[in-house]
Design a protein around this motif. Structure first.
Motif, PDB file in Angstrom:
ATOM      1  N   TYR A 640      -7.878 -21.002  12.695  1.00 54.25           N
ATOM      2  CA  TYR A 640      -6.848 -20.344  11.899  1.00 54.25           C
ATOM      3  C   TYR A 640      -7.304 -20.334  10.435  1.00 54.25           C
ATOM      4  CZ  TYR A 640      -3.474 -20.546  15.821  1.00 54.25           C
ATOM      5  OH  TYR A 640      -2.823 -20.378  17.016  1.00 54.25           O
ATOM      6  N   ASP A 641      -8.421 -19.644  10.183  1.00 53.32           N
ATOM      7  CA  ASP A 641      -9.062 -19.703   8.867  1.00 53.32           C
ATOM      8  C   ASP A 641      -8.241 -19.060   7.760  1.00 53.32           C
ATOM      9  OD1 ASP A 641     -11.261 -21.019   9.926  1.00 53.32           O
ATOM     10  OD2 ASP A 641     -12.353 -19.163  10.335  1.00 53.32           O
ATOM     11  N   GLU A 642      -7.313 -18.168   8.109  1.00 55.42           N
ATOM     12  CA  GLU A 642      -6.489 -17.517   7.083  1.00 55.42           C
ATOM     13  C   GLU A 642      -5.457 -18.475   6.495  1.00 55.42           C
ATOM     14  OE1 GLU A 642      -4.392 -17.743  10.764  1.00 55.42           O
ATOM     15  OE2 GLU A 642      -6.381 -16.920  10.328  1.00 55.42           O
ATOM     16  N   GLY A 643      -5.307 -19.650   7.122  1.00 53.53           N
ATOM     17  CA  GLY A 643      -4.380 -20.648   6.599  1.00 53.53           C
ATOM     18  C   GLY A 643      -2.955 -20.141   6.542  1.00 53.53           C
ATOM     19  N   VAL A 644      -2.313 -20.323   5.389  1.00 52.97           N
ATOM     20  CA  VAL A 644      -0.902 -19.964   5.255  1.00 52.97           C
ATOM     21  C   VAL A 644      -0.701 -18.479   4.955  1.00 52.97           C
ATOM     22  CG1 VAL A 644      -0.181 -22.266   4.561  1.00 52.97           C
ATOM     23  CG2 VAL A 644      -0.925 -20.637   2.814  1.00 52.97           C
ATOM     24  N   PHE A 645      -1.792 -17.713   4.854  1.00 50.63           N
ATOM     25  CA  PHE A 645      -1.671 -16.292   4.497  1.00 50.63           C
ATOM     26  C   PHE A 645      -1.627 -15.418   5.754  1.00 50.63           C
ATOM     27  CE2 PHE A 645      -3.250 -18.286   0.669  1.00 50.63           C
ATOM     28  CZ  PHE A 645      -2.486 -17.674  -0.319  1.00 50.63           C
ATOM     29  N   VAL A 646      -0.631 -15.639   6.561  1.00 56.99           N
ATOM     30  CA  VAL A 646      -0.444 -14.899   7.810  1.00 56.99           C
ATOM     31  C   VAL A 646       0.515 -13.742   7.581  1.00 56.99           C
ATOM     32  CG1 VAL A 646       0.537 -15.048  10.135  1.00 56.99           C
ATOM     33  CG2 VAL A 646      -0.936 -16.872   9.287  1.00 56.99           C
ATOM     34  N   GLY A 647       0.258 -12.608   8.241  1.00 58.76           N
ATOM     35  CA  GLY A 647       1.180 -11.490   8.185  1.00 58.76           C
ATOM     36  C   GLY A 647       1.421 -11.000   6.772  1.00 58.76           C
ATOM     37  N   TYR A 648       2.690 -10.773   6.448  1.00 58.49           N
ATOM     38  CA  TYR A 648       3.018 -10.193   5.133  1.00 58.49           C
ATOM     39  C   TYR A 648       2.535 -11.064   3.983  1.00 58.49           C
ATOM     40  CZ  TYR A 648       6.969 -13.481   4.789  1.00 58.49           C
ATOM     41  OH  TYR A 648       7.750 -14.599   4.704  1.00 58.49           O
ATOM     42  N   ARG A 649       2.423 -12.372   4.206  1.00 56.07           N
ATOM     43  CA  ARG A 649       1.941 -13.256   3.141  1.00 56.07           C
ATOM     44  C   ARG A 649       0.502 -12.896   2.755  1.00 56.07           C
ATOM     45  NH1 ARG A 649       4.390 -19.097   4.141  1.00 56.07           N
ATOM     46  NH2 ARG A 649       6.382 -18.554   5.102  1.00 56.07           N
ATOM     47  N   GLY A 650      -0.307 -12.607   3.779  1.00 57.06           N
ATOM     48  CA  GLY A 650      -1.688 -12.221   3.513  1.00 57.06           C
ATOM     49  C   GLY A 650      -1.808 -10.826   2.934  1.00 57.06           C
ATOM     50  N   TYR A 651      -0.993  -9.891   3.419  1.00 51.51           N
ATOM     51  CA  TYR A 651      -1.015  -8.536   2.858  1.00 51.51           C
ATOM     52  C   TYR A 651      -0.638  -8.556   1.376  1.00 51.51           C
ATOM     53  CZ  TYR A 651      -1.237  -6.587   7.613  1.00 51.51           C
ATOM     54  OH  TYR A 651      -1.616  -6.261   8.891  1.00 51.51           O
ATOM     55  N   ALA A 652       0.420  -9.302   1.054  1.00 49.65           N
ATOM     56  CA  ALA A 652       0.875  -9.347  -0.341  1.00 49.65           C
ATOM     57  C   ALA A 652      -0.170  -9.978  -1.251  1.00 49.65           C
ATOM     58  CB  ALA A 652       2.190 -10.123  -0.435  1.00 49.65           C
ATOM     59  N   ALA A 653      -0.990 -10.870  -0.694  1.00 44.40           N
ATOM     60  CA  ALA A 653      -2.052 -11.507  -1.477  1.00 44.40           C
ATOM     61  C   ALA A 653      -3.351 -10.704  -1.433  1.00 44.40           C
ATOM     62  CB  ALA A 653      -2.290 -12.921  -0.957  1.00 44.40           C
ATOM     63  N   ARG A 654      -3.277  -9.494  -0.903  1.00 43.21           N
ATOM     64  CA  ARG A 654      -4.414  -8.574  -0.809  1.00 43.21           C
ATOM     65  C   ARG A 654      -5.582  -9.151  -0.010  1.00 43.21           C
ATOM     66  NH1 ARG A 654      -2.378  -7.641  -6.063  1.00 43.21           N
ATOM     67  NH2 ARG A 654      -1.721  -5.461  -6.379  1.00 43.21           N
ATOM     68  N   LYS A 655      -5.268  -9.891   1.024  1.00 45.14           N
ATOM     69  CA  LYS A 655      -6.301 -10.393   1.913  1.00 45.14           C
ATOM     70  C   LYS A 655      -6.565  -9.425   3.060  1.00 45.14           C
ATOM     71  CE  LYS A 655      -5.462 -15.190   0.660  1.00 45.14           C
ATOM     72  NZ  LYS A 655      -6.760 -15.377  -0.014  1.00 45.14           N
ATOM     73  N   ALA A 656      -5.892  -8.299   3.042  1.00 44.95           N
ATOM     74  CA  ALA A 656      -6.100  -7.201   3.991  1.00 44.95           C
ATOM     75  C   ALA A 656      -5.532  -5.951   3.340  1.00 44.95           C
ATOM     76  CB  ALA A 656      -5.392  -7.484   5.316  1.00 44.95           C
ATOM     77  N   PRO A 657      -5.977  -4.753   3.776  1.00 42.04           N
ATOM     78  CA  PRO A 657      -5.392  -3.516   3.238  1.00 42.04           C
ATOM     79  C   PRO A 657      -3.882  -3.489   3.453  1.00 42.04           C
ATOM     80  CG  PRO A 657      -7.337  -3.045   4.570  1.00 42.04           C
ATOM     81  CD  PRO A 657      -7.034  -4.493   4.783  1.00 42.04           C
ATOM     82  N   ALA A 658      -3.178  -2.829   2.557  1.00 39.61           N
ATOM     83  CA  ALA A 658      -1.724  -2.734   2.689  1.00 39.61           C
ATOM     84  C   ALA A 658      -1.361  -2.193   4.065  1.00 39.61           C
ATOM     85  CB  ALA A 658      -1.153  -1.830   1.599  1.00 39.61           C
ATOM     86  N   PRO A 659      -0.315  -2.732   4.683  1.00 40.54           N
ATOM     87  CA  PRO A 659       0.039  -2.288   6.038  1.00 40.54           C
ATOM     88  C   PRO A 659       0.638  -0.892   6.042  1.00 40.54           C
ATOM     89  CG  PRO A 659       1.707  -3.784   5.200  1.00 40.54           C
ATOM     90  CD  PRO A 659       0.602  -3.776   4.179  1.00 40.54           C
ATOM     91  N   ALA A 660       0.638  -0.286   7.225  1.00 41.16           N
ATOM     92  CA  ALA A 660       1.312   1.006   7.387  1.00 41.16           C
ATOM     93  C   ALA A 660       2.813   0.831   7.174  1.00 41.16           C
ATOM     94  CB  ALA A 660       1.019   1.567   8.774  1.00 41.16           C
ATOM     95  N   TYR A 661       3.356  -0.261   7.697  1.00 42.27           N
ATOM     96  CA  TYR A 661       4.773  -0.577   7.520  1.00 42.27           C
ATOM     97  C   TYR A 661       4.887  -2.084   7.291  1.00 42.27           C
ATOM     98  CZ  TYR A 661       5.515   4.087   9.377  1.00 42.27           C
ATOM     99  OH  TYR A 661       5.483   5.446   9.557  1.00 42.27           O
ATOM    100  N   TRP A 662       5.593  -2.452   6.247  1.00 41.02           N
ATOM    101  CA  TRP A 662       5.734  -3.849   5.864  1.00 41.02           C
ATOM    102  C   TRP A 662       6.739  -4.574   6.754  1.00 41.02           C
ATOM    103  CZ3 TRP A 662       3.173  -6.729   2.187  1.00 41.02           C
ATOM    104  CH2 TRP A 662       2.379  -6.037   1.277  1.00 41.02           C
ATOM    105  N   PHE A 663       6.535  -5.856   6.889  1.00 43.68           N
ATOM    106  CA  PHE A 663       7.545  -6.760   7.432  1.00 43.68           C
ATOM    107  C   PHE A 663       8.864  -6.510   6.701  1.00 43.68           C
ATOM    108  CE2 PHE A 663       9.783 -10.858   6.919  1.00 43.68           C
ATOM    109  CZ  PHE A 663       9.889 -11.282   8.240  1.00 43.68           C
TER     110      PHE A 663
END
Length: 776
Positions: A640-663
């Protein structure tokens, strides 16, 4: 407590241990000397199936967990708990094996449809409400699966590697909230290892955290066939091994006590917890009196409840005003899921429903046009079949009729004269162009009229239940002049599911796309239904892509190019890719809507029930474009290398491209204006006005973005409000401090400074308030 201790003390070690393994697949033993009656468990995330995996009693099929969770309402979760308790009462079930509170770590997880969301706070609040609703009527809940059980690949052996901070802040938090707010009477330990230790043996999680730190006194049971040891599991906090009648305990655990490896006091504690559960569910001293005045699964009251629950959770992802549909516009329904609506996922969450209403069934006045193939595998048809089982001696062991066109050779605890080695399945196939075949592992002869086919199908899964839950299949197309018997004689090669394929031969994809485009051009509104099936949404298997199966994307684009207005209904529980989302007028995410699914979709499309859902998981824009993605272990380890940046937490921290639809996204059929917000202690208050023309439900969400840049944004509170057109209301959102803290080497530390965002989802922020440290 003293009374339970006294009962435990009456028994010798062997009898104590005997009670700590199930009596059968879903039952526990009783013991008259201590007043213990037999208890019955049932799978239950989307319905109380009862004691039989196939061929059991008819029971209500509920909307799936993500669809129910999309209401964001604890009132909904509590109502579902009450209704499931009634279904359990009707079948004399003491404990329902749910809710599932594992998180949506990666959208590839095959079993996400059973779990609420990607957020631990929302998941915990909903789980606690579900537990309260269930246990208020004396039916035990079982919160599962403890812990870090977010994928199905190599699920019995995978080692989930999770740091303590992530474990505490995300994956243990829903269990903590459920324990603290609702006191579930049982919890289920997972299949996987956690940081190198089997979940059924995990001293830190089971004993130190669950039982000691949280002070929980309930029963910790294993997942089915999950227990790997005697002494280590008993010492590691496991109280009950399931299923029975055999398992790794019994004589081995008795010997471990005699050798001193396991203290007898440890066994005593396990049995005391079991007796405590029995006492709560009415299985101690006297036999429980079960209610008999409950609605039938196909009653009008159940139809209304299940239609409403499903429709309210459906989510409007986009809408230019085409929805809700109006009678003055002609419409056409397009797609294979219109007639074959997927109402439930696969695996232990499946039930034998009284009916499964398709969208076509619910909208008979609308023209239906078939679509492209959705399934890649043969499936059991909905037709009655005769099933004859034989042993190695050639003796017939059973002869019965199945109304499901699917069965199993024999369950592990089924009492037959000898093991089943051969099964004959047969049914009548109507005249016409038909697709026929079978499911199962083994060597088979398929007979249909004068045709004979010799087929051998091998195992496709290393999972103990993989071939049972998703057996391989074979099919062929025939043209019949008259009704003809189909018979399959199969010599079993493994424990697997069995079934017959019987369905009309569908059109080719090219024919379907051409017919759909032509029909769309002639209507005012084309409603295209696309989605997944239990091939993707299932226990024991994960997905490899979020793309819709087959040529469904091509179908949508072809219809959108030809139609005046195109509405897409997504019949799926979890995220899918939508490359056509800018080509269509509206998108309705419908989940897996249960036995009244078609009625619920129709009600949502017409606006008879507002689809007021909000997404419980973020929808990525592409495969791989999420903070956590892989579900395939490397050398047996899933990190679980992403740690606490799962889902919307990771998107908001720009650890992945912005989602098509947000949580949290969802439009409903209302329009909303937000006014000033203020914070008073743990309550955030905001002005809310329904500026639309329809009564509507809003979900007011509050997120905390800590000032510390190492801390992710997180949901800290939410509420729902139903307002009439033009109505203004001051709404209160209670902030949950359990989401406003971080785990350190010294334990929990509160987060005292940051910005509180008032939102309609993280993609639509409407206001903010500063959170400041208390003055000294």
């Amino acid at each position: 407590m003293g009374d339970l201790e006294e009962r435990v003390a009456r028994l010798p070690v062997e009898r104590k241990v005997r009670l700590l393994t199930g009596a059968s697949m879903f039952t526990l033993r009783g013991d008259d000397e201590i007043g213990l009656r037999e208890m019955a468990f049932s799978d239950g995330p989307t319905g109380v199936r009862g004691l039989d995996f196939t061929g059991g009693p008819l029971t209500c099929l509920f909307p799936n967990a993500t669809l129910l969770a999309s209401s964001w309402r604890t009132e909904t979760a509590e109502e579902v708990g009450r209704l499931l308790a009634e279904e359990a009462e009707r079948q004399e079930i003491h404990v329902v094996l749910g809710p599932t509170v594992n998180l949506h770590r990666t959208p590839l997880g095959g079993r996400l449809f059973e779990a609420y969301s990607e957020d631990p706070l929302l998941t915990g609040h909903l789980a606690a409400a579900y537990v309260r609703g269930l246990q208020a009527q004396g039916i035990g809940a079982c919160v599962k699966h403890l812990v870090a059980n977010e994928a199905e690949t190599e699920r019995h052996t995978v080692d989930s590697v999770v740091d303590e901070r992530t474990l505490r802040e995300l994956y243990l938090l829903p269990f903590e909230i459920a324990v603290e707010d609702a006191d579930p009477w049982s919890v289920m330990a997972a299949y996987n290892d956690v940081n190198g230790v089997p979940a059924t043996e995990h001293q830190h999680v089971n004993n130190e955290v669950l039982k000691q730190e949280w002070g929980w006194d309930g029963l910790l049971m294993s997942d089915w066939f999950a227990t790997k040891s005697a002494g280590p599991a008993a010492n590691g906090g496991l109280d009950l091994v399931m299923p029975g009648p055999v398992g790794p305990w019994g004589p081995a655990l008795t010997a471990a006590v005699e050798s001193g490896e396991v203290a007898e006091a440890t066994v005593d504690d396990h049995l005391r917890r079991l007796l405590g559960l029995a006492q709560k569910v009415g299985a101690l001293d006297s036999t429980r009196t079960w209610r008999t005045d409950l609605p039938a699964p196909d009653s009008d009251v159940r139809r209304e409840q299940l239609t409403r629950l499903a429709a309210e959770g459906m989510t409007v992802l986009s809408n230019d005003g085409t929805l809700p549909l109006t009678p003055d516009r002609t419409a056409v329904l397009i797609g294979r899921p219109v007639r074959e609506t997927t109402c439930m996922g696969g695996g232990s969450a499946s039930v034998r429903a009284p009916h499964q209403v398709s969208i076509a069934d619910a909208m008979p006045e609308v023209t239906v046009v078939d679509g492209v193939a959705v399934r890649a595998r043969p499936r059991a048809g909905r037709t009655t079949m005769r099933v004859q089982r034989y042993g190695a001696s050639g003796a017939q062991l059973s002869d019965e009729v199945s109304a499901e066109a699917k069965t199993v050779g024999a369950m592990p605890d089924q009492e037959l004269a000898e093991p089943v080695t051969r099964v004959v399945m047969s049914t009548e196939v109507p005249a016409g162009a038909m697709r026929v075949g079978f499911l199962g592992v083994g060597t088979a002869t398929l007979s249909i009229g004068d045709e004979r086919h010799e087929v051998t199908l091998g195992s496709e899964s290393d999972d103990i239940g993989g071939d049972f839950l998703r057996p391989p299949g074979w099919q062929t197309d025939v043209v019949l002049d008259h009704p003809t018997e189909l018979a399959v004689d199969i010599t079993l090669g493994a424990w697997s599911g069995l079934g017959l394929v019987v369905e009309p031969t569908p059109p080719t994809d090219d024919e379907a796309i051409a017919a759909a485009a032509a029909a769309a051009a002639a209507a005012d509104v084309a409603v295209v239904v696309v989605g997944l099936t239990e091939e993707q949404e299932t226990e024991a298997f994960d997905k490899s892509t979020l793309a819709l199966p087959g040529r469904q994307d091509e179908l949508v684009s072809a219809v959108a190019a030809a139609a005046r207005r195109t509405v897409v209904v997504v019949n799926a529980a979890t995220p899918v890719l939508m490359p056509w989302r800018d080509e269509v007028a509206a998108i309705l995410w419908a989940g897996l809507p249960g036995q009244e699914g078609g009625h619920a979709v129709a009600a949502a499309l017409r606006g008879e029930v507002e689809p007021a859902g909000r997404l419980v998981t973020s929808f990525p824009v592409a495969d791989g474009a999420s903070p956590a993605w892989d579900v395939v272990p490397t050398d047996g380890r899933l990190s679980y290398d992403e740690g606490v940046f799962v889902g919307y937490r990771g998107y908001a921290a720009r650890k992945a491209p912005a989602p098509a639809y947000w949580f949290g996204h969802g439009l409903g059929y209302g329009e909303w204006e937000y006014g000033d917000a203020a914070l008073d202690g743990d309550t955030l208050t905001a002005d809310l006005t329904n500026v639309g023309a329809r009564p509507s439900r809003e979900v007011v969400q509050v997120y905390l973005q800590p000032d510390d840049t190492d801390e992710p944004i997180r949901l800290v509170g939410r509420t729902t409000a139903d307002l009439a057109p033009g109505e203004r209301r001051r709404v209160d959102v209670t902030l949950d401090r359990r989401a406003m803290r971080t785990w350190t080497d010294a334990g929990w530390r509160p987060i005292t400074s940051g910005t509180l965002h008032v939102a309609r989802g993280l993609g639509d922020l409407r206001g903010e308030v500063r959170l400041t440290p208390p003055s000294r």
